[in-house]
Design a protein around this motif. Structure first.
Motif, PDB file in Angstrom:
ATOM      1  N   ILE A 164       5.745 -21.482  -4.895  1.00 11.63           N
ATOM      2  CA  ILE A 164       5.431 -20.823  -3.630  1.00 11.63           C
ATOM      3  C   ILE A 164       6.421 -19.685  -3.428  1.00 11.63           C
ATOM      4  CG2 ILE A 164       5.281 -21.048  -1.122  1.00 11.63           C
ATOM      5  CD1 ILE A 164       4.498 -23.934  -1.473  1.00 11.63           C
ATOM      6  N   VAL A 165       5.911 -18.488  -3.231  1.00 10.05           N
ATOM      7  CA  VAL A 165       6.746 -17.310  -3.018  1.00 10.05           C
ATOM      8  C   VAL A 165       6.801 -17.012  -1.526  1.00 10.05           C
ATOM      9  CG1 VAL A 165       7.127 -14.893  -3.612  1.00 10.05           C
ATOM     10  CG2 VAL A 165       6.014 -16.407  -5.248  1.00 10.05           C
ATOM     11  N   ALA A 166       8.003 -17.011  -0.962  1.00 11.35           N
ATOM     12  CA  ALA A 166       8.190 -16.721   0.466  1.00 11.35           C
ATOM     13  C   ALA A 166       9.432 -15.856   0.616  1.00 11.35           C
ATOM     14  CB  ALA A 166       8.308 -18.009   1.263  1.00 11.35           C
ATOM     15  N   THR A 167       9.351 -14.631   0.135  1.00 14.50           N
ATOM     16  CA  THR A 167      10.517 -13.746   0.079  1.00 14.50           C
ATOM     17  C   THR A 167      10.717 -12.935   1.350  1.00 14.50           C
ATOM     18  OG1 THR A 167       9.123 -12.138  -1.091  1.00 14.50           O
ATOM     19  CG2 THR A 167      10.530 -13.552  -2.427  1.00 14.50           C
ATOM     20  N   GLY A 168       9.848 -13.106   2.357  1.00 13.07           N
ATOM     21  CA  GLY A 168      10.073 -12.488   3.653  1.00 13.07           C
ATOM     22  C   GLY A 168       9.897 -10.984   3.672  1.00 13.07           C
ATOM     23  N   PHE A 169      10.674 -10.340   4.532  1.00 11.30           N
ATOM     24  CA  PHE A 169      10.542  -8.902   4.752  1.00 11.30           C
ATOM     25  C   PHE A 169      11.918  -8.286   4.946  1.00 11.30           C
ATOM     26  CE2 PHE A 169      10.962 -10.648   8.973  1.00 11.30           C
ATOM     27  CZ  PHE A 169      11.705  -9.699   9.665  1.00 11.30           C
ATOM     28  N   LYS A 170      11.929  -6.965   4.972  1.00 12.70           N
ATOM     29  CA  LYS A 170      13.123  -6.234   5.400  1.00 12.70           C
ATOM     30  C   LYS A 170      12.697  -5.279   6.510  1.00 12.70           C
ATOM     31  CE  LYS A 170      12.812  -2.259   2.263  1.00 12.70           C
ATOM     32  NZ  LYS A 170      13.502  -1.411   1.292  1.00 12.70           N
ATOM     33  N   PRO A 171      13.556  -5.044   7.512  1.00 18.19           N
ATOM     34  CA  PRO A 171      13.186  -4.110   8.576  1.00 18.19           C
ATOM     35  C   PRO A 171      13.177  -2.671   8.075  1.00 18.19           C
ATOM     36  CG  PRO A 171      15.352  -5.091   8.996  1.00 18.19           C
ATOM     37  CD  PRO A 171      14.846  -5.690   7.736  1.00 18.19           C
ATOM     38  N   THR A 369      11.351  -1.238  15.103  1.00 22.10           N
ATOM     39  CA  THR A 369      11.163  -0.946  13.683  1.00 22.10           C
ATOM     40  C   THR A 369      10.179  -1.911  13.048  1.00 22.10           C
ATOM     41  OG1 THR A 369      13.196  -2.210  13.355  1.00 22.10           O
ATOM     42  CG2 THR A 369      13.375   0.175  13.284  1.00 22.10           C
ATOM     43  N   GLY A 370       9.355  -1.387  12.147  1.00 19.57           N
ATOM     44  CA  GLY A 370       8.334  -2.184  11.495  1.00 19.57           C
ATOM     45  C   GLY A 370       8.897  -3.043  10.372  1.00 19.57           C
ATOM     46  N   LEU A 371       8.001  -3.756   9.713  1.00 21.05           N
ATOM     47  CA  LEU A 371       8.354  -4.680   8.637  1.00 21.05           C
ATOM     48  C   LEU A 371       7.905  -4.112   7.301  1.00 21.05           C
ATOM     49  CD1 LEU A 371       8.523  -6.417  11.226  1.00 21.05           C
ATOM     50  CD2 LEU A 371       7.505  -8.292   9.943  1.00 21.05           C
ATOM     51  N   GLU A 372       8.762  -4.225   6.304  1.00 18.80           N
ATOM     52  CA  GLU A 372       8.460  -3.758   4.954  1.00 18.80           C
ATOM     53  C   GLU A 372       8.664  -4.889   3.954  1.00 18.80           C
ATOM     54  OE1 GLU A 372       9.510   0.986   4.921  1.00 18.80           O
ATOM     55  OE2 GLU A 372      11.107  -0.405   4.403  1.00 18.80           O
ATOM     56  N   PRO A 373       8.061  -4.771   2.760  1.00 20.44           N
ATOM     57  CA  PRO A 373       8.306  -5.795   1.735  1.00 20.44           C
ATOM     58  C   PRO A 373       9.788  -5.883   1.394  1.00 20.44           C
ATOM     59  CG  PRO A 373       6.471  -4.359   1.113  1.00 20.44           C
ATOM     60  CD  PRO A 373       7.111  -3.739   2.307  1.00 20.44           C
ATOM     61  N   SER A 374      10.226  -7.069   0.988  1.00 22.06           N
ATOM     62  CA  SER A 374      11.624  -7.255   0.628  1.00 22.06           C
ATOM     63  C   SER A 374      11.999  -6.356  -0.549  1.00 22.06           C
ATOM     64  CB  SER A 374      11.900  -8.716   0.277  1.00 22.06           C
ATOM     65  OG  SER A 374      11.108  -9.116  -0.824  1.00 22.06           O
ATOM     66  N   ALA A 377      10.740  -7.246  -4.093  1.00 24.89           N
ATOM     67  CA  ALA A 377       9.323  -7.613  -4.205  1.00 24.89           C
ATOM     68  C   ALA A 377       8.719  -7.119  -5.516  1.00 24.89           C
ATOM     69  CB  ALA A 377       8.536  -7.066  -3.011  1.00 24.89           C
ATOM     70  N   GLY A 378       9.081  -5.911  -5.931  1.00 22.77           N
ATOM     71  CA  GLY A 378       8.538  -5.368  -7.179  1.00 22.77           C
ATOM     72  C   GLY A 378       8.956  -6.171  -8.387  1.00 22.77           C
ATOM     73  N   ARG A 379      10.233  -6.554  -8.429  1.00 20.74           N
ATOM     74  CA  ARG A 379      10.729  -7.338  -9.568  1.00 20.74           C
ATOM     75  C   ARG A 379      10.052  -8.706  -9.633  1.00 20.74           C
ATOM     76  NH1 ARG A 379      14.456 -11.325 -10.542  1.00 20.74           N
ATOM     77  NH2 ARG A 379      14.891 -11.528  -8.315  1.00 20.74           N
ATOM     78  N   SER A 390      -1.556  -1.804  -1.676  1.00 20.86           N
ATOM     79  CA  SER A 390      -1.048  -0.431  -1.612  1.00 20.86           C
ATOM     80  C   SER A 390       0.171  -0.322  -0.703  1.00 20.86           C
ATOM     81  CB  SER A 390      -2.153   0.507  -1.108  1.00 20.86           C
ATOM     82  OG  SER A 390      -2.613   0.089   0.177  1.00 20.86           O
ATOM     83  N   ASP A 391       0.347  -1.312   0.196  1.00 20.78           N
ATOM     84  CA  ASP A 391       1.494  -1.320   1.094  1.00 20.78           C
ATOM     85  C   ASP A 391       2.728  -1.940   0.461  1.00 20.78           C
ATOM     86  OD1 ASP A 391      -0.134  -0.255   3.101  1.00 20.78           O
ATOM     87  OD2 ASP A 391      -0.824  -2.239   3.689  1.00 20.78           O
ATOM     88  N   GLY A 392       2.568  -2.529  -0.717  1.00 22.43           N
ATOM     89  CA  GLY A 392       3.699  -3.133  -1.400  1.00 22.43           C
ATOM     90  C   GLY A 392       3.842  -4.625  -1.199  1.00 22.43           C
ATOM     91  N   PHE A 393       3.035  -5.213  -0.300  1.00 21.55           N
ATOM     92  CA  PHE A 393       3.090  -6.657  -0.087  1.00 21.55           C
ATOM     93  C   PHE A 393       2.290  -7.378  -1.174  1.00 21.55           C
ATOM     94  CE2 PHE A 393       3.783  -4.848   4.145  1.00 21.55           C
ATOM     95  CZ  PHE A 393       4.878  -5.568   4.568  1.00 21.55           C
ATOM     96  N   PHE A 394       2.600  -8.659  -1.384  1.00 20.57           N
ATOM     97  CA  PHE A 394       1.880  -9.433  -2.386  1.00 20.57           C
ATOM     98  C   PHE A 394       0.431  -9.630  -1.935  1.00 20.57           C
ATOM     99  CE2 PHE A 394       6.214 -11.528  -3.177  1.00 20.57           C
ATOM    100  CZ  PHE A 394       6.556 -10.531  -4.074  1.00 20.57           C
ATOM    101  N   MET A 395      -0.468  -9.564  -2.914  1.00 16.72           N
ATOM    102  CA  MET A 395      -1.898  -9.625  -2.596  1.00 16.72           C
ATOM    103  C   MET A 395      -2.453 -11.026  -2.850  1.00 16.72           C
ATOM    104  SD  MET A 395      -5.002  -7.304  -4.150  1.00 16.72           S
ATOM    105  CE  MET A 395      -4.221  -5.790  -3.604  1.00 16.72           C
ATOM    106  N   GLU A 396      -3.215 -11.514  -1.883  1.00 15.57           N
ATOM    107  CA  GLU A 396      -3.847 -12.817  -2.017  1.00 15.57           C
ATOM    108  C   GLU A 396      -5.085 -12.720  -2.897  1.00 15.57           C
ATOM    109  OE1 GLU A 396      -5.724 -10.614   1.304  1.00 15.57           O
ATOM    110  OE2 GLU A 396      -3.662 -11.020   0.691  1.00 15.57           O
ATOM    111  N   ALA A 397      -5.545 -13.882  -3.404  1.00 20.74           N
ATOM    112  CA  ALA A 397      -6.708 -13.893  -4.294  1.00 20.74           C
ATOM    113  C   ALA A 397      -7.975 -13.474  -3.556  1.00 20.74           C
ATOM    114  CB  ALA A 397      -6.883 -15.277  -4.914  1.00 20.74           C
TER     115      ALA A 397
END
Length: 530
Positions: A164-171, A369-374, A377-379, A390-397
């Motif tokens: 389970i991946v739960a890496t959260g966000f960064k502001p 301030t909004g939320l961005e991927p951690s 996330a790319g690694r 396209s926003d950089g967040f992980f995509m669900e099936a």
């Protein structure tokens, strides 16, 4: 863990708790965040089926659903977890090196040896090796002999059935938009910094104080780093409600404060959200609407008159707030911590809306301030073969039918790593992911018949298909072990393969086909339709 499965919890930071540990209260009920979170953190630490590894990172993942091989690096704290009592008083007192506390959003100093916050789990100190000068005073001061400067990183290998991946966000980094004056003025802060400012455990003990004074004019600006034309085009979802929460807290603690929210849209979509929004407005909070494209800027009050006179004499549109580069040269020197040597006593928030031109005085400006991927996330996506939007967040099936699954079987996502969401939504998605894991580990795995097949006679072993496979399902193997035809050929992992067809399309020799999707089958379907 409650379902009887062993769990390895890998946390990058020195303590679990994430961003929620930094919050003061939660909307819309205004419950204490620590009162909700701390008992759960203690349960995790004491659960017999949970192996907690903090200050750690996953370095590599191999294998497939039901049989993942994970390499974990547990970074050295230079502290013995068995000996440390978390008292921190003696060692921290003798440490001569200061740094800005990450937990306090840089609003308070910490030492090179520190505990992130009083309720940290595990309650074990950590030495920041990047700033430690090696004086070893902490080692001499510790009464439990817990400091160990020769302690190395630990490498842990585990085999697991699901991840389970739960890496959260960064502001969002508000300093990217110079017009808001963030890191130019001390009295311009972000929402997360306001959380620490208003928290009883924060740097001011819960007193809302800026530049040594209680602010009487407070302005909140929404959609900073969200719904941008050339940046983050998505809505961060939680900003409207945490802004309402912050406005409520200001009116509660400073009843005579004049609070203004400069917003674009109010999205109070959740249970109790609309009622809470109306409750905030009834407290006397003024909401002023502007369009996303309407110019806005934050300037010092003593600059306002000069700017207004320049506007009147200029043919350009009033409040030309977008020209950051021209204004950059007029800024005061900035200290190493990013703040100016002298903070403005009074600010002016200037913007144009459909109702006209506005200039709102402010002692304190809070940016939603909004939320961005951690940051990693790319690694992680590359390592786990997870697709990203396209926003950089992980995509669900599938957004409706498989919202916690990824296209890589056996890997699930939960929380803000998938998209911005509030606490209750994150908990619901995490519960769903845990349920899916238990379902997977309790049953058998059914292979899909629609997988890639390699013609060993045609395969040249060039490896192009291996490089384009998004799931890591192909590998080059010596032909003697599998196909006594050529020197090497490609093997397909039938569990990992999803039959996407990327390899078949890339193969220059046409040696790969997808079962049930061969050219003659597709052409027959086209002929039937025609």
């Amino acid at each position: 863990a409650e379902m009887g499965f062993n769990v390895y919890l890998v946390e990058k930071e020195p303590s679990i708790g994430g961003n929620m540990a930094r919050l003061d209260k939660t909307f819309p009920t205004l419950d204490c965040s620590a009162c909700i979170l701390t008992p759960k953190m203690s349960e995790i630490e004491n659960h017999k089926r949970i192996k907690l590894m903090t200050n750690a990172e996953i370095e590599n993942v191999d294998g497939y659903i039901g049989n993942f091989h994970v390499r974990i690096r547990v970074k050295s704290r230079f502290i013995s977890e068995e000996k440390c009592r978390g008292c921190i008083s003696e060692c921290e007192e003798h440490c001569p090196v200061y740094a800005r506390s990450e937990f306090e959003s840089g609003m308070k100093l910490r030492k090179a040896i520190y505990v992130p916050f009083p309720q940290a789990v595990p309650l074990v100190a950590k030495i920041d090796e990047e700033i430690c000068i090696g004086c070893r005073l902490c080692e001499m001061a510790c009464p439990f002999d817990a400091v160990d400067f020769f302690r190395n990183d630990d490498i842990v290998y585990v085999n697991v059935g699901a991840i389970i991946v739960a890496t959260g966000f960064k502001p969002y980094d508000a300093s990217k938009e110079k017009r808001y004056g963030y890191k130019k003025f001390k009295n311009v802060i972000t929402a997360l910094e306001f959380e620490r400012l208003s928290s009883a455990s924060g740097p001011t003990g819960g007193k809302i104080v800026i530049n040594g004074k209680e602010p009487k004019d407070v302005v909140f600006i929404s959609c900073v780093g969200s719904r941008q034309r050339d940046g983050n085009k998505y809505c961060s979802r939680v900003c409207c409600m945490f802004t309402a929460k912050h406005a409520f807290i200001v009116k509660e603690r400073i009843p005579d404060a004049r609070v203004t929210v400069v917003y674009t849209d109010v999205r109070a979509y959740g249970d109790g959200f609309e009622e809470f929004y109306q409750r905030v407005r009834q407290r006397g909070v003024l909401y002023v609407r502007r369009e996303l494209d309407d110019p806005i800027e934050v300037i010092a009050a003593d600059e306002a008159d000069a700017a207004k006179e320049a506007e009147e004499n200029s043919p350009a549109t009033a409040c030309d707030c977008g020209n950051d580069e021209d204004r950059e040269n007029d800024r005061e020197p900035v200290r190493e911590d990013g703040k100016n040597e002298k903070a403005a006593e009074k600010l002016i928030v200037r913007f144009r809306s459909s109702s006209g031109f506005h200039e709102i005085p402010a002692d304190l400006v809070v940016l939603a301030t909004g939320l961005e991927p951690s940051e990693d996330a790319g690694r992680i996506a590359d390592m786990l073969h997870i697709q990203r939007s396209s926003d950089g967040f992980f995509m669900e099936a599938h957004p409706k039918l498989r919202p916690v699954n990824t296209l890589t079987e056996g890997i699930f996502i939960a929380g803000c790593c998938q998209s911005p969401k509030d606490i209750s939504e994150s908990v619901a998605q995490a519960s769903a992911a845990a349920s899916k894991c238990a379902e997977l580990l309790s049953g058998s795995i059914i292979k899909s018949p629609e997988i890639a097949a390699v013609d060993a006679h045609a395969c040249a072993g060039c490896g192009i298909c291996v490089s384009v496979c998004p799931f890591g399902a192909l590998r080059i193997s010596p032909a003697g072990k599998a196909y006594p035809v050529r020197e090497c050929t490609v093997l397909v992992d039938e569990i990992t393969c999803k039959g996407c067809g990327s390899c078949a399309a890339a193969c220059p020799a046409g040696a790969i086909t997808v079962n049930n999707h061969k050219n003659r089958q597709i052409l027959a379907q086209i002929d039937a339709l025609c």
